[in-house]
Design an enzyme around this catalytic site. Sequence first.
Site, PDB file in Angstrom:
ATOM      1  N   GLY A  62       9.123  -0.384   5.236  1.00 36.91           N
ATOM      2  CA  GLY A  62       8.997  -1.826   5.441  1.00 36.91           C
ATOM      3  C   GLY A  62       9.545  -2.301   6.777  1.00 36.91           C
TER       4      GLY A  62
ATOM      5  N   SER B 143       6.146   2.731   6.485  1.00 41.98           N
ATOM      6  CA  SER B 143       5.384   2.060   7.552  1.00 41.98           C
ATOM      7  C   SER B 143       4.105   2.793   7.934  1.00 41.98           C
ATOM      8  CB  SER B 143       6.272   1.832   8.787  1.00 41.98           C
ATOM      9  OG  SER B 143       7.344   0.965   8.454  1.00 41.98           O
TER      10      SER B 143
ATOM     11  N   ASN C 280       1.687   1.583  -3.169  1.00 39.04           N
ATOM     12  CA  ASN C 280       2.792   1.055  -3.970  1.00 39.04           C
ATOM     13  C   ASN C 280       2.855  -0.444  -3.726  1.00 39.04           C
ATOM     14  OD1 ASN C 280       5.216   0.353  -5.118  1.00 39.04           O
ATOM     15  ND2 ASN C 280       6.490   1.516  -3.679  1.00 39.04           N
ATOM     16  N   TRP C 281       2.379  -1.201  -4.693  1.00 42.30           N
ATOM     17  CA  TRP C 281       2.274  -2.657  -4.510  1.00 42.30           C
ATOM     18  C   TRP C 281       3.615  -3.360  -4.678  1.00 42.30           C
ATOM     19  CZ3 TRP C 281      -2.908  -3.984  -7.563  1.00 42.30           C
ATOM     20  CH2 TRP C 281      -3.963  -3.268  -6.962  1.00 42.30           C
ATOM     21  N   LYS C 282       4.608  -2.637  -5.143  1.00 49.24           N
ATOM     22  CA  LYS C 282       5.956  -3.201  -5.329  1.00 49.24           C
ATOM     23  C   LYS C 282       5.864  -4.496  -6.169  1.00 49.24           C
ATOM     24  CE  LYS C 282       7.465  -0.825  -1.224  1.00 49.24           C
ATOM     25  NZ  LYS C 282       8.390  -0.736  -0.075  1.00 49.24           N
TER      26      LYS C 282
ATOM     27  N   HIS D 242      12.174   5.697  -6.329  1.00 50.18           N
ATOM     28  CA  HIS D 242      11.950   5.036  -5.037  1.00 50.18           C
ATOM     29  C   HIS D 242      13.299   4.553  -4.482  1.00 50.18           C
ATOM     30  CE1 HIS D 242      10.663   2.095  -2.073  1.00 50.18           C
ATOM     31  NE2 HIS D 242       9.503   2.717  -2.067  1.00 50.18           N
TER      32      HIS D 242
ATOM     33  N   GLU E 156      10.289   9.673   1.966  1.00 52.38           N
ATOM     34  CA  GLU E 156      10.271   8.325   2.523  1.00 52.38           C
ATOM     35  C   GLU E 156      11.624   8.027   3.161  1.00 52.38           C
ATOM     36  OE1 GLU E 156       7.156   5.685   0.423  1.00 52.38           O
ATOM     37  OE2 GLU E 156       8.973   5.640  -0.778  1.00 52.38           O
TER      38      GLU E 156
ATOM     39  N   GLU F  64      14.169   1.898  -3.177  1.00 57.82           N
ATOM     40  CA  GLU F  64      14.545   0.530  -3.583  1.00 57.82           C
ATOM     41  C   GLU F  64      15.170   0.541  -4.974  1.00 57.82           C
ATOM     42  OE1 GLU F  64      10.730  -1.198  -2.773  1.00 57.82           O
ATOM     43  OE2 GLU F  64      11.089  -0.942  -0.626  1.00 57.82           O
TER      44      GLU F  64
ATOM     45  N   GLY G 268       3.248   1.204   1.285  1.00 58.62           N
ATOM     46  CA  GLY G 268       3.687  -0.075   0.731  1.00 58.62           C
ATOM     47  C   GLY G 268       2.875  -1.212   1.326  1.00 58.62           C
ATOM     48  N   GLY G 269       3.427  -1.843   2.359  1.00 56.75           N
ATOM     49  CA  GLY G 269       2.837  -3.039   2.965  1.00 56.75           C
ATOM     50  C   GLY G 269       1.341  -2.947   3.232  1.00 56.75           C
TER      51      GLY G 269
HETATM   52  P1  PGA Z   1       5.972   0.589   3.520  1.00 56.44           P
HETATM   53  O1  PGA Z   1       6.580   1.059   2.100  1.00 56.44           O
HETATM   54  O2  PGA Z   1       4.670   1.291   3.689  1.00 56.44           O
HETATM   55  O3  PGA Z   1       5.840  -0.907   3.399  1.00 56.44           O
HETATM   56  O4  PGA Z   1       6.977   0.990   4.569  1.00 56.44           O
HETATM   57  C1  PGA Z   1       6.450   2.382   1.672  1.00 56.44           C
HETATM   58  C2  PGA Z   1       7.132   2.555   0.328  1.00 56.44           C
HETATM   59  O5  PGA Z   1       8.178   1.967   0.104  1.00 56.44           O
HETATM   60  O6  PGA Z   1       6.629   3.301  -0.539  1.00 56.44           O
END
Ligand code: PGA
Length: 248
Positions: free
Chosen positions: A171, A210, A9-11, A95, A165, A97, A231-232
């Site tokens: 994050g 994470s 997930n590149w956000k 998600h 999640e 967010e 994500g990251g």
């Molecule tokens: P993260 O994000 O790996 O940076 O914790 C995961 C996500 O939000 O899908």
Amino acid sequence: MRKWIVAGNWKMHNTISESVALARAIKDGLSNSASGEVVVAPPFTALTAVAETLRGGAVQLAAQNMYSEDKGAFTGEISPVMLKDAGCAYVIIGHSERRKYFSETDDGVNRKVKKALASGLKPIVCVGETDEERIQGVTESVVGRQVQGALAGVETLADVVIAYEPVWAIGTGKVATSAQAEEVHAFVRSLIRKLYGAAADELRILYGGSVTKDNVAELAARADIDGALVGGASLKPDGFLGIIAQMP
Ligand code: PGA
């Protein structure tokens, strides 16, 4: 046997050229995708270019969100028809967010899930408790409500993926222990079994929060963890390919 999924997930990261470079590096560096599925979710602006880059390879394309209508006066929104047209197979829905910053509700998530399925897109439905909710001991009721809310009226689960999640792990570098994650994954699967019977055994449930190449193997070894939403660590070829290399 459930096929694992590793989804990046590149956000809100990467221009078109940065996205193409990352997609190319992943496509070219991929060595372990026979037993699972690899998915990337670039920002909307890069979907078409990344689809072109991924053509002929094993990496599949996802969007990070969609609206629950095909077309119309919905300024700023993107429809499932457009995502299919751009080459998406998957779409991330709900998600945390989006729930937190864009006020997405279980009802809205449910409309999107149903619309995605009706449109031939496979939803990756995100659920998870906040830090506060975990401390209060209401993780299962929160996650249970989100899962049931998202799937209300959904008759078949064949194309559905769930991503657990925990919000406190996203994050933050504070990954859930594999035991903590497995406990919730097993809970979700048992809930799905009550609602859908044996289809629960086919449902892929990803862990997110994470995830890195250093912790994914232990998570993925658990019975009910079928892959990762990353994500990251998905923003660098080495980080993402390193995770994929750890999958069984
Ligand atoms: P993260 O994000 O790996 O940076 O914790 C995961 C996500 O939000 O899908």
